[in-house]
Scaffold this motif. Structure first.
Motif, PDB file in Angstrom:
ATOM      1  N   THR A 146      44.230  31.727  37.500  1.00  0.00           N
ATOM      2  CA  THR A 146      43.215  31.834  38.556  1.00  0.00           C
ATOM      3  C   THR A 146      42.413  30.547  38.718  1.00  0.00           C
ATOM      4  N   TRP A 203      44.259  37.992  34.090  1.00  0.00           N
ATOM      5  CA  TRP A 203      45.235  37.790  35.160  1.00  0.00           C
ATOM      6  C   TRP A 203      46.424  36.991  34.644  1.00  0.00           C
ATOM      7  N   THR A 245      47.190  26.383  42.420  1.00  0.00           N
ATOM      8  CA  THR A 245      46.537  27.634  42.017  1.00  0.00           C
ATOM      9  C   THR A 245      45.827  28.274  43.198  1.00  0.00           C
ATOM     10  N   ASN A 281      46.589  32.127  44.254  1.00  0.00           N
ATOM     11  CA  ASN A 281      45.505  33.105  44.311  1.00  0.00           C
ATOM     12  C   ASN A 281      45.316  33.655  45.717  1.00  0.00           C
ATOM     13  N   TYR A 283      45.806  37.512  46.748  1.00  0.00           N
ATOM     14  CA  TYR A 283      44.638  38.185  47.305  1.00  0.00           C
ATOM     15  C   TYR A 283      44.941  38.741  48.689  1.00  0.00           C
ATOM     16  N   SER A 324      40.673  32.402  49.026  1.00  0.00           N
ATOM     17  CA  SER A 324      40.608  31.951  47.630  1.00  0.00           C
ATOM     18  C   SER A 324      39.240  32.087  46.982  1.00  0.00           C
ATOM     19  N   ALA A 360      39.445  35.316  45.514  1.00  0.00           N
ATOM     20  CA  ALA A 360      40.438  35.322  44.450  1.00  0.00           C
ATOM     21  C   ALA A 360      39.873  34.708  43.174  1.00  0.00           C
ATOM     22  N   SER A 361      39.039  33.680  43.315  1.00  0.00           N
ATOM     23  CA  SER A 361      38.487  33.031  42.129  1.00  0.00           C
ATOM     24  C   SER A 361      37.501  33.928  41.403  1.00  0.00           C
ATOM     25  N   MET A 374      40.741  39.204  41.806  1.00  0.00           N
ATOM     26  CA  MET A 374      41.507  39.888  42.823  1.00  0.00           C
ATOM     27  C   MET A 374      41.187  41.374  42.823  1.00  0.00           C
TER      28      MET A 374
END
Length: 411
Positions: A107, A183, A325, A329, A333, A402, A405-406, A409
């Motif tokens: 992630t 993750w 990344t 992600n 997501y 993203s 996502a960071s 998720m």
């Protein structure tokens, strides 16, 4: 390799993929010395093999770090994806450079933490996207940046492999989205065929050591096998360098399609085959061929060891991998947030069963031809979902995907 010192390395693990790296380290006799390896299981046959070659194998990680702290120049970290950040930071804390297996982490949050640790301890982290270490890759990237081929329009990528059911049951993380709350995001785009996505982003990057950042993207992920993550993917990305990237990948093909990417430019198409060989196909009919002299992992080891003793521009420091990344992600997501936190399964009518050299497989009917057709057309796959719903998603701004996502998720 020509330098005044022998590169002394340690490695975390000595079986599975770690042993593949160890075998290649042993090919550099008198130039690279494997000093120590970590293995929680000292009964493995690979442990005995290492000890026969003079490698100290240690089964306690704290003791391993203590042993190597002043004995080696760098540590290789080919551990499971969800362990990359933790183990890399432990090595950095011991004052050691880290060569972490791809992908760097799962992630963006982990990526930021690892970068911060590398800066704090002032030690480099290199990511082992080994295809980038070929001399021809650097040469072609330089020529692209110099404008020799004119404007870059699009990069297309394809790969179709067969993976048996045992591949997805070989460990507690294979085929998983997460393990014990961490993750993993295992699958074509973040593990076995991640090199293909990485190469596309790298060649699309605006600098010698950089990857193109995704601005917009559309992702389609599916699974044919009984797993929670994906084994088949289709991505369309618009980058900050105004290049379109389209990739189609699967682990469910009865007939293998070797990974291949094509860079479309004004004056030539540049084809990179099986992460090894490259051809520049000029539109006037001329062809420049760049066959690889040896396996790319050997080029990687040589380059990284040279970087320990001299100024060397390595192609894949951690700092350049954030776009990779970011894409992974954002893709997960985009899909998970619209499918109740699950990767869609392919409709049962599209599945077939076959046996590959490694055992029984669950495949997708005609997927080899489907990915090849999509590759040639620069199109995305469109497979039927078991739910009956469409897997099509429009291009969306990555900055709207993203950041979520960071933070984590959807589950």
């Amino acid at each position: 390799m020509s330098r005044p010192k022998v590169a002394k390395l340690a490695i975390v693990g000595c079986s599975g993929y770690a042993m593949e790296l160890i075998k290649r380290i042993w090919m550099f006799r008198g130039e690279i010395e494997l000093v120590a390896a970590f293995s929680p299981d000292l009964t493995l046959p690979e442990v005995a093999l290492c000890e026969q070659r003079g490698v100290r194998v240690i089964d306690d990680f704290d003791s391993f770090i203590e042993y190597i702290e002043h004995r080696v120049h760098a540590v290789m970290n080919p551990t499971p994806i969800h362990r990359h950040k933790e183990i890399s930071i432990r090595c950095l804390q011991a004052g050691l450079p880290v060569w972490v297996e791809k992908p760097p982490v799962a992630t963006l949050h982990e990526w930021d933490e690892l970068r911060e640790a590398a800066r704090f301890y002032a030690k480099p982290v290199e990511v082992c996207f080994n295809a980038l270490y070929l001399p021809s890759v650097r040469l072609v990237k330089d020529r692209l940046l110099q404008g020799e081929f004119g404007r870059m329009h699009r990069i297309r990528g394809v790969g179709a492999w067969a993976r048996p059911r045992s591949y997805f049951t070989r460990s507690d993380w294979a085929g998983h989205l997460r393990v014990d709350g961490d993750w993993v995001l295992d699958g074509t785009i973040n593990n076995p065929l991640a090199h293909l996505l990485c190469n596309c982003l790298y060649f699309g990057g605006a600098e010698a050591v950089s990857m193109a950042r995704p601005v917009k993207m559309s992702a389609r992920l599916w699974h044919a096998n009984d797993i929670e993550s994906e084994d088949t993917s289709s991505l369309r990305i618009i980058t900050d360098t105004d290049v379109e990237i389209v990739t189609n990948m699967t682990l469910c093909s009865e007939r293998m399609v070797a990974p291949e990417m094509t860079i479309e430019t004004e004056k030539a198409d540049i084809v990179f085959r099986d992460f090894q060989d490259m051809d520049i196909c000029w539109h006037d009919g001329k062809i420049e061929a760049f066959p690889s002299a040896r396996e790319n992992r050997l080029d990687m080891l040589e380059t990284l060891c040279r970087s320990l003793f001299e100024e060397v521009m390595t192609p894949c420091p951690l700092e350049c991998t954030r776009p990779f990344t970011e894409v992974v992600n954002a893709a997960f997501y985009q899909v998970l947030s619209r499918s109740e936190g699950c990767v869609p399964s392919v409709h049962p009518g599209a599945l077939n069963r076959f046996v590959c050299t490694d055992g029984p497989c669950i495949g997708l009917c005609g997927i080899d031809q489907l990915v090849l057709d999509a590759y040639r057309e620069g199109a995305m796959l469109d497979l039927p979902c078991a739910s009956g719903e469409s897997s099509r998603l429009d291009l969306e701004l990555v900055e709207e995907l993203s950041p979520h996502a960071s933070e984590g998720m959807p589950t």
